[in-house]
Design an enzyme around this catalytic site. Structure first.
Site, PDB file in Angstrom:
ATOM      1  N   TYR A  77    -132.589  14.348   2.551  1.00  0.00           N
ATOM      2  CA  TYR A  77    -131.469  13.809   1.792  1.00  0.00           C
ATOM      3  C   TYR A  77    -130.344  14.791   2.392  1.00  0.00           C
ATOM      4  CZ  TYR A  77    -134.017  10.738  -0.669  1.00  0.00           C
ATOM      5  OH  TYR A  77    -134.835   9.636  -1.053  1.00  0.00           O
ATOM      6  N   HIS A 105    -121.845   6.888   3.625  1.00  0.00           N
ATOM      7  CA  HIS A 105    -122.500   8.228   3.665  1.00  0.00           C
ATOM      8  C   HIS A 105    -123.305   8.300   5.203  1.00  0.00           C
ATOM      9  CE1 HIS A 105    -121.941  11.965   2.131  1.00  0.00           C
ATOM     10  NE2 HIS A 105    -123.082  12.180   1.527  1.00  0.00           N
ATOM     11  N   TYR A 108    -130.045   3.110   1.430  1.00  0.00           N
ATOM     12  CA  TYR A 108    -128.907   3.959   2.025  1.00  0.00           C
ATOM     13  C   TYR A 108    -128.226   3.331   3.391  1.00  0.00           C
ATOM     14  CZ  TYR A 108    -129.836   7.440  -1.543  1.00  0.00           C
ATOM     15  OH  TYR A 108    -130.141   7.682  -2.821  1.00  0.00           O
ATOM     16  N   ASN A 123    -127.955  16.654   1.637  1.00  0.00           N
ATOM     17  CA  ASN A 123    -127.728  17.883   1.166  1.00  0.00           C
ATOM     18  C   ASN A 123    -128.731  19.003   1.572  1.00  0.00           C
ATOM     19  OD1 ASN A 123    -129.916  16.976  -0.713  1.00  0.00           O
ATOM     20  ND2 ASN A 123    -128.784  18.031  -2.458  1.00  0.00           N
ATOM     21  N   ASN A 142    -121.784  17.921   1.425  1.00  0.00           N
ATOM     22  CA  ASN A 142    -123.074  18.626   1.358  1.00  0.00           C
ATOM     23  C   ASN A 142    -123.739  18.709   2.612  1.00  0.00           C
ATOM     24  OD1 ASN A 142    -122.313  19.134  -1.112  1.00  0.00           O
ATOM     25  ND2 ASN A 142    -123.063  17.615  -2.116  1.00  0.00           N
TER      26      ASN A 142
END
EC number: 3.1.1.29
Length: 194
Positions: free
Chosen positions: A68, A22, A17, A70, A116
């Site tokens: 993560y 994000h 990631y 969320n 989120n």
């Protein structure tokens, strides 16, 4: 004017990631740590990477949740509750689909806008949404069905350069943000063009 005591950079953990759209918020906090010459270190108690520096005699804590996206609220609430940091003394940096790359905006309060990470932070802070946000524009893919792959993808070089420029602009107004002078910081930041 409430001084900022906690700056949170949202993202997802793990090498797959890194450098994704994000993770724009996490990149912002990494840049602060580098500028302040402090190291972000893993702290299981707060479910994240943390660091601390001093600004005008006040402690400022940095946090990149290693949950993560969320589940970001778990990390933010753990640290904020332990140090008794009120929501209005928190700045959360995050990627923003509704702003084009190269644009950064400050905002206080509001909803989660479908993000989120923000949704979980609001919930974990007991439905308190009065924290400050640094919205780092990443643009929108044009179709809601494409959003997940878009935010989890890496930006093309020209787009990444614009995001980097918006982070530079935000770092430029950070002293005003830390002092709680959001009106001045917003005037300066919102007039920038990448």
């Amino acid at each position: 004017m409430t001084a900022i005591q906690l700056i949170v950079g949202l993202g997802n953990p793990g090498p797959e990631y890194e450098q994704t759209r994000h993770n724009a918020g996490a990149l912002f906090v990494e840049r602060i740590a580098s500028a302040q010459r402090v190291s972000l270190t893993a702290d299981k108690k707060y479910f994240g990477l943390t660091a601390k520096f001093s600004h005008q005699g006040n402690d400022v804590r940095l946090l990149i949740p290693t949950t993560y996206m969320n589940r970001s609220g778990q990390s933010v609430a753990a640290l904020a509750n332990f140090f008794r940091i009120k929501p209005e003394a928190i700045l959360v940096a995050h990627d923003e689909l509704d702003l084009p790359p190269g644009v950064a905006k400050l905002k206080r309060g509001g909803g989660h806008g479908g993000h989120n990470g923000l949704r979980d932070i609001i919930a974990q802070l007991g439905n308190q949404n009065d924290f400050h946000r640094l919205r780092l524009g990443i643009g929108h893919p044009g179709d809601a069905k494409l959003v997940s792959n878009f935010v989890l993808g890496r930006a093309p070089r020209a787009e990444q350069e614009k995001l980097d420029a918006s982070i530079d602009f935000a770092l430029g107004v950070l002293p005003d943000v830390l002092a709680g002078d959001f009106a001045k910081a917003m005037r300066e930041l919102h007039s920038q063009k990448a």
